[in-house]
Scaffold this active site. Structure first.
Site, short mmCIF file in Angstrom:
data_model
loop_
_atom_site.label_atom_id
_atom_site.label_comp_id
_atom_site.label_asym_id
_atom_site.label_seq_id
_atom_site.Cartn_x
_atom_site.Cartn_y
_atom_site.Cartn_z
N ALA B 12 54.58 -94.78 -2.54
CA ALA B 12 55.05 -94.91 -3.93
C ALA B 12 55.98 -93.76 -4.31
CB ALA B 12 53.85 -94.94 -4.86
N GLY B 14 57.23 -91.05 -1.98
CA GLY B 14 58.22 -90.76 -0.94
C GLY B 14 59.24 -91.87 -0.80
N LYS B 186 50.36 -80.30 -16.14
CA LYS B 186 50.18 -81.67 -15.64
C LYS B 186 48.69 -82.01 -15.57
CE LYS B 186 52.12 -85.20 -12.82
NZ LYS B 186 52.41 -85.72 -11.49
N SER B 256 46.58 -92.80 -10.82
CA SER B 256 46.56 -92.94 -9.36
C SER B 256 45.14 -92.88 -8.79
CB SER B 256 47.43 -91.86 -8.72
OG SER B 256 46.88 -90.58 -8.94
N GLU B 268 41.51 -87.88 -4.94
CA GLU B 268 41.98 -86.48 -4.84
C GLU B 268 41.13 -85.54 -5.70
OE1 GLU B 268 46.52 -86.31 -4.01
OE2 GLU B 268 46.30 -87.60 -5.76
#
Lengths: 307, 307
Positions: B12, B14, B186, B256, B268
């Protein structure tokens, strides 16, 4: 003098505790809801680890208007129904009727006292694993102790008699010297496990098996203990360790809130979470993780989970 | 001098960023994984809100061993794959190769710097809504800005050139004067919404629609801001209000981590939750609610939810 009992909410708790009293020959009058007709025809069945029994010809009612005035009212409803208590209880109270709230959480006595300011009020904490498994059918799986504590009224002798009635009926009962301490102590277990099993859709044993949630359960317990202390109620930190050991020793367990969630019943968020959070906050202590659990539960209760 | 780019992880992020560079005529070499054969035969398709394009005859590789040494490596992998970077990157680095980590969370640069202590390292923050929707097929739905910040190396001119390459390629790019501030900022969005959409199985709009979780989202943001401050990074409280407004204005969105969860990919958790929690804690501030979210996510990641 023997006491006349009314049982309001004859489910997992009321069916068991009221059933035990009736089985031992006490004068007990039960309010039933959906299974009134069934109980009238078939009686009340209690499958108990301490011995099964079956009560026929019990005093069953569909409305408190038809019930006799009671000396002791055992309120065994979920707290999500407490807005009904004013109309439900009024017909069966005389000036000395003791209202016993066998319910979870914090603040139930205060709220009921504001509705019935003159009435003797007792808090009841049930340490029991029981379920209603069918119409007029209760399964008592484990434990059973009842802890009573006076909230309002000069009624120590009556409470002693209630305790003795339970003891004679085979229910271990105690009178707590400090009701608020008993309530906070029960919250030390109830707060982590009720909410976490719902939010993470799991059972107590799984929460205990994963390092992160094991630690989080313990952290939540310590927050509750600190909340209690802020409110002037002493609970030792070692009580959290005791609760961890207790949970480790339990069979995989879905607490009552998890069952409510699974069966799409309203959850007791208000008295188990919101009131303790508010009480501690007003006393100057923010139970941050408990408050976060409360928020997550409110979101789930609103039906917003799962897309 | 023109820069030779390597794109590691052509999904998505790269696929989009590398694709834009290649589409504008830059020298770009892509590492593909599962869709290498497909891209070799069919090229890379990008459906973008800013205009679709289709790249054929691109420099596609299945292994970095076959790739030329690059001047700039755009690392666009999920951080859950960062343990692979040592072996993946070593074949394509010369002494001046700039490693750009277009990744979420805190601490990725530190970890990569410990593996490649002599290499110039840049952090990249992607403000983009894009998905890989099929083999060699990227959908770019909204936004797209890339924020770059030097972490290690005296490389301001090269970073300026990278920024210009992106700008020429139609990607809004900026160089942040303070990378850690950009990362913490962020996180102010990422921490509440990534975790909460997973734990409560929902979307951002629903979290915002319910008072309890709306407040909790805001509380989590403030904890992150306080965590940043403890770490010596200034983020204004008003930034939380800005993020609330941003989220209100977004279409219902699954971050995500929610997509990773739905597609049963590892989440993550480490860089988005554990590292910020640890960093703030070491600086003396406990992000309690963030830590609680981390614990809940670890439980879910362990596969212990749902009985």
């Amino acid at each position: 003098m023997s006491l006349k009992y009314a049982v309001i909410g004859s489910g997992a708790l009321g069916g068991f505790y009221g059933g035990k009293l009736a089985h031992s020959g006490k004068d007990v009058h039960f309010l039933f809801h959906s299974d009134y007709e069934f109980v009238l025809n078939n009686g009340l069945k209690v499958d108990s680890v301490n011995g099964d029994f079956h009560l026929t010809g019990i005093n069953a009612y569909q409305s408190t208007v038809d019930m006799p005035k009671a000396d002791v009212v055992l309120v065994c409803l979920k707290t999500t129904n407490n807005h009904l208590l004013k109309s439900l209880l009024s017909p069966i109270l005389h000036s000395g009727t003791v209202i016993v709230l066998i319910q979870n959480g914090l603040g139930v006595e205060q709220d009921v006292a504001s509705v019935f300011p003159q009435q003797p009020i007792v808090g009841g904490l049930a340490f029991i694993c029981s379920n209603k498994i069918g119409d007029g059918h209760i399964a008592h799986l484990d434990y059973g102790k009842l802890n009573l504590g006076v909230f309002q009224g000069d009624i120590d002798p009556v409470v002693e008699q209630i305790k003795n009635d339970f003891t004679e009926a085979g229910v271990p009962a105690e009178v707590a010297s400090n009701l608020m301490q008993a309530r906070w102590q029960k919250l030390v277990w109830n707060i982590p496990y009720n909410g976490m099993t719902v939010v993470l859709n799991t059972t107590t044993d799984r929460l205990m098996s994963e390092a992160s949630t094991r630690q989080l359960s313990y952290d939540l317990m310590l927050e509750v203990i600190n909340g209690a202390r802020a409110c002037g109620v002493e609970v030792k930190e070692s009580f959290a360790d005791k609760m961890m050991e207790l949970t480790d020793s339990m069979t995989p367990y879905a607490p009552s809130m998890k069952l409510d969630f699974d069966f799409k019943r309203p959850m007791e968020i208000e008295y188990i979470y919101s009131r303790p959070v508010k009480a501690a906050m007003e006393a100057g202590y923010a139970m941050k993780k408990v408050a976060m659990l409360e928020s997550q539960l409110r979101f789930i209760q609103a039906g917003l989970s799962e897309i």
